[in-house]
Design a protein around this motif. Sequence first.
Motif, mmCIF file in Angstrom:
data_model
loop_
_atom_site.group_PDB
_atom_site.id
_atom_site.type_symbol
_atom_site.label_atom_id
_atom_site.label_comp_id
_atom_site.label_asym_id
_atom_site.label_seq_id
_atom_site.Cartn_x
_atom_site.Cartn_y
_atom_site.Cartn_z
ATOM 1 N N ILE A 107 0.839 -1.208 0.000
ATOM 2 C CA ILE A 107 0.000 0.000 0.000
ATOM 3 C C ILE A 107 0.873 1.257 0.000
ATOM 4 N N LYS A 108 1.885 1.270 0.857
ATOM 5 C CA LYS A 108 2.728 2.461 0.963
ATOM 6 C C LYS A 108 3.518 2.697 -0.330
ATOM 7 N N GLN A 109 3.923 1.620 -0.968
ATOM 8 C CA GLN A 109 4.601 1.773 -2.261
ATOM 9 C C GLN A 109 3.655 2.372 -3.290
ATOM 10 N N ARG A 110 2.401 1.905 -3.308
ATOM 11 C CA ARG A 110 1.424 2.455 -4.256
ATOM 12 C C ARG A 110 1.151 3.930 -3.969
ATOM 13 N N ILE A 111 1.059 4.290 -2.698
ATOM 14 C CA ILE A 111 0.829 5.693 -2.340
ATOM 15 C C ILE A 111 1.990 6.554 -2.819
ATOM 16 N N ALA A 112 3.226 6.086 -2.603
ATOM 17 C CA ALA A 112 4.394 6.845 -3.050
ATOM 18 C C ALA A 112 4.394 6.991 -4.573
ATOM 19 N N GLU A 113 4.005 5.935 -5.275
ATOM 20 C CA GLU A 113 3.944 5.999 -6.739
ATOM 21 C C GLU A 113 2.887 6.991 -7.196
ATOM 22 N N MET A 114 1.750 7.020 -6.502
ATOM 23 C CA MET A 114 0.675 7.950 -6.860
ATOM 24 C C MET A 114 1.124 9.396 -6.684
ATOM 25 N N VAL A 115 1.771 9.673 -5.554
ATOM 26 C CA VAL A 115 2.181 11.045 -5.252
ATOM 27 C C VAL A 115 3.336 11.491 -6.136
ATOM 28 N N ASP A 116 4.352 10.649 -6.250
ATOM 29 C CA ASP A 116 5.559 11.038 -6.985
ATOM 30 C C ASP A 116 5.412 10.899 -8.498
ATOM 31 N N GLY A 117 4.683 9.870 -8.922
ATOM 32 C CA GLY A 117 4.589 9.621 -10.355
ATOM 33 C C GLY A 117 3.405 10.274 -11.028
ATOM 34 N N LYS A 118 2.311 10.435 -10.293
ATOM 35 C CA LYS A 118 1.086 10.968 -10.894
ATOM 36 C C LYS A 118 0.632 12.278 -10.269
ATOM 37 N N GLN A 119 1.344 12.748 -9.227
ATOM 38 C CA GLN A 119 0.916 13.937 -8.481
ATOM 39 C C GLN A 119 -0.547 13.798 -8.038
ATOM 40 N N LEU A 120 -0.862 12.602 -7.538
ATOM 41 C CA LEU A 120 -2.219 12.259 -7.120
ATOM 42 C C LEU A 120 -2.212 11.981 -5.619
ATOM 43 N N LEU A 121 -2.928 12.789 -4.843
ATOM 44 C CA LEU A 121 -2.945 12.643 -3.390
ATOM 45 C C LEU A 121 -4.097 11.742 -2.950
ATOM 46 N N PRO A 122 -3.809 10.648 -2.239
ATOM 47 C CA PRO A 122 -4.891 9.844 -1.673
ATOM 48 C C PRO A 122 -5.513 10.571 -0.469
ATOM 49 N N VAL A 123 -6.841 10.592 -0.444
ATOM 50 C CA VAL A 123 -7.594 11.165 0.678
ATOM 51 C C VAL A 123 -8.463 10.041 1.231
ATOM 52 N N TRP A 124 -8.083 9.534 2.403
ATOM 53 C CA TRP A 124 -8.742 8.370 3.012
ATOM 54 C C TRP A 124 -9.713 8.878 4.073
ATOM 55 N N ILE A 125 -11.013 8.732 3.809
ATOM 56 C CA ILE A 125 -12.050 9.178 4.740
ATOM 57 C C ILE A 125 -12.635 7.950 5.428
ATOM 58 N N ILE A 126 -12.451 7.865 6.735
ATOM 59 C CA ILE A 126 -12.929 6.715 7.511
ATOM 60 C C ILE A 126 -14.108 7.176 8.350
ATOM 61 N N ASP A 127 -15.302 6.803 7.928
ATOM 62 C CA ASP A 127 -16.531 7.188 8.622
ATOM 63 C C ASP A 127 -16.824 6.189 9.745
ATOM 64 N N GLU A 128 -17.690 6.611 10.663
ATOM 65 C CA GLU A 128 -18.029 5.783 11.838
ATOM 66 C C GLU A 128 -16.751 5.321 12.537
ATOM 67 N N ALA A 129 -15.789 6.222 12.654
ATOM 68 C CA ALA A 129 -14.476 5.856 13.190
ATOM 69 C C ALA A 129 -14.514 5.497 14.668
ATOM 70 N N GLN A 130 -15.610 5.827 15.343
ATOM 71 C CA GLN A 130 -15.711 5.434 16.757
ATOM 72 C C GLN A 130 -15.796 3.914 16.907
ATOM 73 N N ASN A 131 -16.093 3.213 15.814
ATOM 74 C CA ASN A 131 -16.185 1.745 15.863
ATOM 75 C C ASN A 131 -14.877 1.057 15.506
ATOM 76 N N LEU A 132 -13.850 1.821 15.166
ATOM 77 C CA LEU A 132 -12.582 1.209 14.791
ATOM 78 C C LEU A 132 -11.964 0.449 15.962
ATOM 79 N N PRO A 133 -11.303 -0.669 15.678
ATOM 80 C CA PRO A 133 -10.603 -1.378 16.763
ATOM 81 C C PRO A 133 -9.486 -0.507 17.324
ATOM 82 N N VAL A 134 -9.274 -0.588 18.627
ATOM 83 C CA VAL A 134 -8.289 0.300 19.257
ATOM 84 C C VAL A 134 -6.890 0.084 18.690
ATOM 85 N N GLU A 135 -6.602 -1.133 18.216
ATOM 86 C CA GLU A 135 -5.281 -1.382 17.634
ATOM 87 C C GLU A 135 -5.046 -0.522 16.398
ATOM 88 N N PHE A 136 -6.125 -0.182 15.702
ATOM 89 C CA PHE A 136 -5.976 0.654 14.510
ATOM 90 C C PHE A 136 -5.414 2.021 14.896
#
Length: 264
Positions: A107-136
């Motif tokens: 995933i991190k390699q793909r993100i770096a490729e998107m930003v550096d190669g395509k100038q494309l910023l990933p925007v990750w929106i996590i809804d209902e985040a109060q339900n996320l496991p604490v380990e996250f």
Amino acid sequence: MYLQHFGLRHAPLGKDGKDLWDDGALAHLSERFNWLLQAPGVGLITGEPGVGKTAALRSLSDALNPHRYQVVYQPETDFGRLDLYRSLAGALGVEPSYRRAQLWRDIKQRIAEMVDGKQLLPVWIIDEAQNLPVEFFRYLPAFLNFAFDARDLVTVWLVGHPGLAQTLERAPYAALHGRIAARVHLRPVVERERFALLIGHALKTAGCQHTLLADSGMEVLRQASKGLPRIAGRILHTAMRLAVPKGLNHLPDDLLQQAIEELR
């Protein structure tokens, strides 16, 4: 049926509405949202259920240039953290590995490729985040660490109920708490004048050409909805449905009360 009866293009305060009412709160959110487009980081949005968090973010996301930003919206949060990253991987076009270490690297390699190669910023929106496991929460800072933590390559918005902010203040999540660069708390529209403006805007943008509610009816709606747009919308929709067989082109107070009872 009721939309045609009242001459509406869409349901007031419904999901089809695009022109959101704003007396400053959404402008504040828009400013913070743009902060994290210009300088990627972690944002936190909290508010009671039905206050309009998701609708506001949907409006902001829809306006983004898809050649510059890739929005990944993830509302399914009641799973293990590995499942969350697999879902992110799929959205980014990465074949999800079953091993967490490899999954993160891919995933991190793909993100770096998107930003550096395509100038494309990933925007990750996590809804209902109060339900996320604490380990996250505990391990998200490690995932966001790129190049000895010298680069920020992804924007993450955590969206949830008010208690989410208190959760992230706890000591085990200090690393994540310290990364939060933008905080927004959306409040119900409880003031009479503001609530009347909200409902008036919703009816007008839906196509309503005449007055549906008396002042007393507006107060009934305000108190029953507690200033939450989603609940106010549900009451209005139900009352309109009840008005159709009666041949009414307005919503009397007793009809609003009946709608409120229907929804209890």
